[in-house]
Design a protein around this motif. Structure first.
Motif, PDB file in Angstrom:
ATOM      1  N   ASP A   1       0.805  -1.225   0.000  1.00 12.32           N
ATOM      2  CA  ASP A   1       0.000   0.000   0.000  1.00 12.32           C
ATOM      3  C   ASP A   1       0.839   1.277   0.000  1.00 12.32           C
ATOM      4  N   ASN A   2       2.137   1.140   0.078  1.00 10.26           N
ATOM      5  CA  ASN A   2       2.993   2.326   0.160  1.00 10.26           C
ATOM      6  C   ASN A   2       3.374   2.834  -1.223  1.00 10.26           C
ATOM      7  N   PRO A   3       3.388   4.161  -1.397  1.00  9.42           N
ATOM      8  CA  PRO A   3       3.959   4.698  -2.635  1.00  9.42           C
ATOM      9  C   PRO A   3       5.443   4.365  -2.700  1.00  9.42           C
ATOM     10  N   LEU A   4       5.931   4.057  -3.895  1.00 11.42           N
ATOM     11  CA  LEU A   4       7.304   3.597  -4.060  1.00 11.42           C
ATOM     12  C   LEU A   4       8.159   4.623  -4.782  1.00 11.42           C
ATOM     13  N   TRP A   5       9.372   4.722  -4.314  1.00 12.76           N
ATOM     14  CA  TRP A   5      10.408   5.554  -4.933  1.00 12.76           C
ATOM     15  C   TRP A   5      11.485   4.568  -5.389  1.00 12.76           C
ATOM     16  N   ILE A   6      11.504   4.303  -6.679  1.00 18.26           N
ATOM     17  CA  ILE A   6      12.330   3.233  -7.227  1.00 18.26           C
ATOM     18  C   ILE A   6      13.637   3.774  -7.808  1.00 18.26           C
ATOM     19  N   CYS A   7      14.734   3.190  -7.354  1.00 18.85           N
ATOM     20  CA  CYS A   7      16.035   3.483  -7.942  1.00 18.85           C
ATOM     21  C   CYS A   7      16.324   2.435  -9.013  1.00 18.85           C
ATOM     22  N   ASP A   8      16.393   2.881 -10.261  1.00 18.39           N
ATOM     23  CA  ASP A   8      16.774   2.011 -11.375  1.00 18.39           C
ATOM     24  C   ASP A   8      17.593   2.847 -12.343  1.00 18.39           C
ATOM     25  N   LEU A   9      18.885   2.611 -12.379  1.00 18.72           N
ATOM     26  CA  LEU A   9      19.795   3.412 -13.176  1.00 18.72           C
ATOM     27  C   LEU A   9      19.866   2.955 -14.624  1.00 18.72           C
ATOM     28  N   ASP A  10      19.141   1.877 -14.943  1.00 16.76           N
ATOM     29  CA  ASP A  10      19.204   1.321 -16.293  1.00 16.76           C
ATOM     30  C   ASP A  10      17.904   1.445 -17.068  1.00 16.76           C
ATOM     31  N   ASN A  11      16.779   1.268 -16.370  1.00 17.22           N
ATOM     32  CA  ASN A  11      15.503   1.206 -17.076  1.00 17.22           C
ATOM     33  C   ASN A  11      14.414   1.976 -16.347  1.00 17.22           C
ATOM     34  N   GLU A  12      13.462   2.464 -17.107  1.00 15.06           N
ATOM     35  CA  GLU A  12      12.265   3.072 -16.558  1.00 15.06           C
ATOM     36  C   GLU A  12      11.481   2.007 -15.789  1.00 15.06           C
ATOM     37  N   PRO A  13      10.963   2.331 -14.602  1.00 15.37           N
ATOM     38  CA  PRO A  13      10.209   1.325 -13.845  1.00 15.37           C
ATOM     39  C   PRO A  13       9.048   0.757 -14.659  1.00 15.37           C
ATOM     40  N   GLY A  14       8.896  -0.556 -14.621  1.00 15.37           N
ATOM     41  CA  GLY A  14       7.845  -1.214 -15.382  1.00 15.37           C
ATOM     42  C   GLY A  14       6.623  -1.506 -14.543  1.00 15.37           C
ATOM     43  N   SER A  15       5.745  -2.352 -15.094  1.00 11.94           N
ATOM     44  CA  SER A  15       4.472  -2.653 -14.454  1.00 11.94           C
ATOM     45  C   SER A  15       4.630  -3.456 -13.162  1.00 11.94           C
ATOM     46  N   ASP A  16       5.804  -4.035 -12.948  1.00 13.02           N
ATOM     47  CA  ASP A  16       6.028  -4.809 -11.728  1.00 13.02           C
ATOM     48  C   ASP A  16       5.922  -3.933 -10.484  1.00 13.02           C
ATOM     49  N   TYR A  17       6.298  -2.660 -10.638  1.00 16.49           N
ATOM     50  CA  TYR A  17       6.221  -1.708  -9.520  1.00 16.49           C
ATOM     51  C   TYR A  17       4.890  -0.964  -9.602  1.00 16.49           C
ATOM     52  N   LYS A  18       3.838  -1.600  -9.158  1.00 17.01           N
ATOM     53  CA  LYS A  18       2.501  -1.045  -9.346  1.00 17.01           C
ATOM     54  C   LYS A  18       2.344   0.334  -8.719  1.00 17.01           C
ATOM     55  N   ASN A  19       2.930   0.546  -7.546  1.00 22.44           N
ATOM     56  CA  ASN A  19       2.720   1.793  -6.803  1.00 22.44           C
ATOM     57  C   ASN A  19       3.854   2.799  -6.957  1.00 22.44           C
ATOM     58  N   TRP A  20       4.694   2.658  -7.967  1.00 23.58           N
ATOM     59  CA  TRP A  20       5.820   3.590  -8.025  1.00 23.58           C
ATOM     60  C   TRP A  20       5.341   4.994  -8.390  1.00 23.58           C
ATOM     61  N   VAL A  21       5.897   5.976  -7.688  1.00 24.46           N
ATOM     62  CA  VAL A  21       5.552   7.375  -7.932  1.00 24.46           C
ATOM     63  C   VAL A  21       6.778   8.223  -8.256  1.00 24.46           C
ATOM     64  N   ILE A  22       7.959   7.787  -7.803  1.00 24.93           N
ATOM     65  CA  ILE A  22       9.196   8.525  -8.094  1.00 24.93           C
ATOM     66  C   ILE A  22      10.214   7.544  -8.650  1.00 24.93           C
ATOM     67  N   TRP A  23      10.900   7.982  -9.678  1.00 24.07           N
ATOM     68  CA  TRP A  23      11.945   7.178 -10.298  1.00 24.07           C
ATOM     69  C   TRP A  23      13.285   7.908 -10.151  1.00 24.07           C
ATOM     70  N   GLN A  24      14.168   7.328  -9.366  1.00 27.38           N
ATOM     71  CA  GLN A  24      15.536   7.855  -9.277  1.00 27.38           C
ATOM     72  C   GLN A  24      16.330   7.204 -10.411  1.00 27.38           C
TER      73      GLN A  24
END
Length: 251
Positions: free
Chosen positions: A196-219
Motif C-alpha cells: 500500500d505504500n507509494p514507491l520511490w524506485i532506484c533504477d539506473l538502467d531502465n524506466e520502472p515497469g508494471s512490476d512496480y505497481k505503486n511507483w511514484v518517483i523514479w531515481q
C-alpha cells in the motif's frame, strides 16, 4: 631479431592494445550513461515534467535558488539513520530549500533489524515536516550495515521492525510513508510486504515497469549534473502530473 627485441615489441603491442581498449571502453561507457546525467533525455523530458533531487551531507555546495530556476520542483533530504545518527547538513538544507520555494521531503535510512519504534521516534524527533512538505520516506537498501537477509530469522526480524517503523510514521503523519528501494531490495523485502505504500524506485538502467505497481518517483541517476550544484547529484522524476503531485504533500 633477438629474443629481447621480440619481447620489447610484444610488450609495446600489449600496452597499446590495453590503452586503446581503455579509450574505447570509456567512450562507450560515457555515451551509454549520458541519458542518466541530466533531465534532457528526449524520451523522458516531455513525459515526466515534475523533477526532483535527493541530498545528504555527502553532496557538495548547492545553490538552492539556482536549482529552483532549473525547474526542480522537489527535494528529499536525508534526516536520520538508525536510532541515533543525524545528517549534519539536514537542518541547513531544509531551511534553504524551503526558502528557495522547493517542496521538501525528509527521509530516514532504515537500519535492518534495529528497533523499529526507536527508529521512528528518532526520525520524528529530529525531522521537520510541515504542511505542504512531502510525505516522509524510508530508505530500504543494502549497505555495509544492511547485509542481505538470506536466512529466515534475520529476514523475519528485518520485516517485523520495518513494519513497526512504517506503521509508526503512518500514525504520526497520517499518510503512508514513501518507500525508497532498488530492484533487488524491492523483490526481497517490499513487493510482498508493503503493497500500500507509494514507491520511490532506484533504477539506473531502465524506466520502472508494471512490476512496480505503486511507483511514484523514479531515481534514474546518481551522477546528475545540473546548474547550481558543484558536483554530481541524484536525479528523480515524479510519475504523474503537477496536479497529481499534490497527493505527495502533507495536509
Amino acid at each position: 631479431m633477438s629474443k629481447k627485441g621480440q619481447r620489447v615489441i610484444r610488450g609495446t603491442a600489449f600496452v597499446l592494445v590495453l590503452l586503446f581498449s581503455t579509450i574505447i571502453y570509456r567512450f562507450f561507457s560515457s555515451s551509454s550513461e549520458e541519458i542518466i546525467h541530466s533531465f534532457d533525455h528526449p524520451l523522458f523530458s516531455k513525459k515526466y515534467l515534475v523533477r526532483g533531487v535527493d541530498v545528504s551531507h555527502h553532496n557538495s555546495y548547492i545553490n538552492w535558488s539556482q536549482l529552483r530556476k532549473e525547474n526542480i520542483t522537489f527535494v528529499y533530504l536525508k534526516s536520520t539513520e538508525g536510532t541515533s545518527h543525524n545528517d549534519r547538513e539536514y537542518k541547513k538544507n531544509y531551511r534553504l530549500a524551503r526558502e528557495a520555494g522547493l517542496r521538501v521531503g525528509s527521509y530516514h535510512f532504515y537500519t535492518f533489524g534495529r528497533d523499529g519504534q526507536k527508529q521512528a521516534s528518532h526520525f520524528i524527533r529530529h525531522s521537520t515536516s510541515e504542511s505542504g512538505d512531502m510525505i516522509p520516506a524510508i530508505d530500504v537498501e543494502h549497505s555495509p550495515f544492511n547485509r542481505p537477509c538470506n536466512d529466515k530469522e534475520s529476514y523475519s526480524k528485518m520485516i517485523r521492525e520495518l513494519r513497526i517503523l512504517e506503521n509508526a510514521l503512518f500514525k504520526h503523519y497520517g499518510k503512508r510513508p514513501v518507500i525508497y528501494t532498488n530492484k533487488e531490495c524491492y523483490r526481497m523485502y517490499i513487493k510482498d510486504n508493503f503493497r500500500d505504500n507509494p514507491l520511490w524506485i532506484c533504477d539506473l538502467d531502465n524506466e520502472p515497469g508494471s512490476d512496480y505497481k505503486n511507483w511514484v518517483i523514479w531515481q534514474f541517476s546518481h551522477k546528475g549534473k545540473i546548474a547550481g550544484v558543484e558536483e554530481i547529484i541524484d536525479l528523480n522524476y515524479y510519475r504523474h502530473s503537477f496536479d497529481d503531485f499534490k497527493k505527495m504533500l502533507l495536509p
